[in-house]
Design an enzyme around this catalytic site. Structure first.
Site, PDB file in Angstrom:
ATOM      1  N   SER A  36       0.788  -1.232   0.000  1.00 35.59           N
ATOM      2  CA  SER A  36       0.000   0.000   0.000  1.00 35.59           C
ATOM      3  C   SER A  36       0.822   1.286   0.000  1.00 35.59           C
ATOM      4  CB  SER A  36      -0.933   0.016   1.201  1.00 35.59           C
ATOM      5  OG  SER A  36      -0.193  -0.106   2.397  1.00 35.59           O
ATOM      6  N   ASP A 321      -3.314   8.209   7.713  1.00 30.57           N
ATOM      7  CA  ASP A 321      -4.317   7.386   8.390  1.00 30.57           C
ATOM      8  C   ASP A 321      -3.562   6.555   9.421  1.00 30.57           C
ATOM      9  OD1 ASP A 321      -3.200   5.224   7.025  1.00 30.57           O
ATOM     10  OD2 ASP A 321      -4.751   5.205   5.468  1.00 30.57           O
ATOM     11  N   HIS A 324      -0.627   4.599   7.336  1.00 31.18           N
ATOM     12  CA  HIS A 324       0.164   5.134   6.209  1.00 31.18           C
ATOM     13  C   HIS A 324       0.663   6.557   6.472  1.00 31.18           C
ATOM     14  CE1 HIS A 324      -2.672   2.194   4.291  1.00 31.18           C
ATOM     15  NE2 HIS A 324      -1.505   1.728   3.912  1.00 31.18           N
TER      16      HIS A 324
END
Ligand SMILES: *[C@@H]1O[C@H](CO)[C@@H](O)[C@H](O)[C@H]1NC(C)=O
Ligand SMILES: *[C@@H]1O[C@H](CO)[C@@H](O)[C@H](O)[C@H]1NC(C)=O
Ligand SMILES: *[C@@H]1O[C@H](CO)[C@@H](O)[C@H](O)[C@H]1NC(C)=O
Ligand SMILES: *[C@@H]1O[C@H](CO)[C@@H](O)[C@H](O)[C@H]1NC(C)=O
Length: 358
Positions: A36, A321, A324
């Site tokens: 991610s 978040d 991340h």
């Protein structure tokens, strides 16, 4: 006072380390594989209700020309974008599944590269199975890309292009998260499985013509807000950090071993623990999600949602978040990877790797 001094240091680094920055790219193309932190939209094209997707506000709230959620797990650009910028491109190459849907894989592969990165992906197919493109499938997609490139350009030209391209890899954190070893023997077994599979994947890429590997090692996953919030004091989970550090050391040995066996194999390995330590110098808030709910912005699940509240100054936060980095943190991290003087990479910097010629 402390922060003012440290922020000064960050500014100096940011000015000193630009590589190409939108001149002529220093590599023919960038091929990205991983999870991610590098995904630029592949997961938006996967079906399944549990697939992690960054396709809603406030993702992309600071995206250049935005606000626009793009599939990046960031308020703006992510690490792949900033690395591509240092290599002279505008941003990360587009996601493979986006290119496929537009029938544009080959033009992109021949001039900029392709991103296969997928949020939640692991070195092992079993990691978050069914909800991402695992590394093994990213390799299959690359193999398919390569054969189409050869149809267009012939094997000789493609072999030169691939040998000089930058292969950016960042994977492994999700595998560590998904495993919960109980004994030292369990830990050893997991490390062994992961490293053999990861080495095989890298050797596979080499077999297909890759020569220059920029690899982001696993990092301090015990310091993610999502993990810290589980402790009453908000402290990092040091056991989890040690677990990740143990694997990071094994990856380092495995790469040295590959380099000793494979002619022209060159690599730069980013020490994510050191990157994290550098980043902590540049931010006011180090432990909470900018976009989230509840204590440390980390009580409402991993991802940022449209009904969450945002922090006042996004550039002051290390985390966007609860798992991340912010755009600002990604930018600062990329500066360090290209600037050999900060010792975040070994045996050479991303910049030195980029300038190798085959
Ligand atoms: C890694 O392991 C997966 C199973 O989890 C397998 O499908 C894949 O082929 C392996 N990859 C390599 C390069 O060995
Ligand atoms: C919380 O963090 C503190 C400080 O690192 C540590 O001593 C304690 O064991 C942690 N508690 C839990 C439940 O992990
Ligand atoms: C935000 O929306 C989700 C569902 O979409 C809900 O589960 C959550 O409780 C909401 N959070 C807040 C802070 O309202
Ligand atoms: C290694 O690089 C040299 C110089 O570009 C090249 O001539 C040679 O074919 C390469 N060998 C392999 C195995 O990549």
């Amino acid at each position: 006072m402390k922060h003012i001094v440290l922020l000064g240091l960050v500014v100096v680094l940011a000015v000193g380390a630009s590589t190409a920055r939108l001149g002529k790219p220093v590599v023919p193309a960038v091929f990205v594989l991983g999870g991610s932190t590098l995904d630029v939209g592949n997961n938006n094209h996967l079906s399944g209700k549990d697939v992690p997707r960054a396709n809603v506000p406030f993702y992309g709230v600071d995206f250049p020309g935005g606000p626009m959620p793009t599939g990046r797990f960031s308020n703006g650009y992510n690490l792949a974008d900033f690395i591509a910028k240092h290599l002279g491109f505008e941003r990360s190459p587009l996601a493979y599944l986006v290119l496929k849907s537009r029938n544009y894989i080959i033009p992109s592969a021949l001039t900029r590269g392709v991103s296969y990165a997928s949020a939640g992906a692991g070195i092992l197919d079993s990691t978050n199975a069914g909800n991402n493109i695992p590394l093994s499938k990213q390799l299959l997609y690359f193999a398919s890309t390569k054969s189409k490139m050869e149809d267009a350009w012939g094997t000789h030209k493609v072999s030169t292009l691939l040998a000089n391209s930058f292969f950016l890899l960042g994977i492994g954190n999700n595998d560590l998260f998904q495993t919960s070893p109980k004994t030292a023997a369990d830990v050893a077994t997991i490390y062994a499985t992961l490293v053999s599979n990861y080495s095989a994947a890298i050797a596979d890429l080499y077999g297909m013509g890759a020569r220059k590997f920029g690899i982001i090692n696993v990092g301090p996953i015990g310091c993610l807000p999502r993990v810290r919030v589980l402790n009453k004091t908000g402290a990092c989970n040091e056991a989890l950090n040690r677990y990740a550090a143990g694997f990071a050391a094994i990856v380092k040995l495995a790469l040295a071993n590959l380099a000793s066996k494979l002619p022209n194999f060159s690599y730069s390995l980013a020490d994510s623990f050191a990157v994290f330590n550098l980043q902590t110098l540049g931010f006011v808030n180090l432990d909470s999600a900018c976009c989230g709910t509840g204590r440390m912005g980390a009580e409402g699940g991993e991802l940022c949602m449209r009904n969450d509240t945002l922090c006042a100054d996004r550039d002051a936060y290390l985390f966007w978040d609860s798992v991340h980095f912010t755009q600002q943190a990604a930018e600062l991290g990329a500066v360090g990877l290209f600037d050999g003087s900060t010792q975040l990479t070994a045996p050479i910097s991303f910049k030195q790797l980029a300038y190798k010629r085959y």
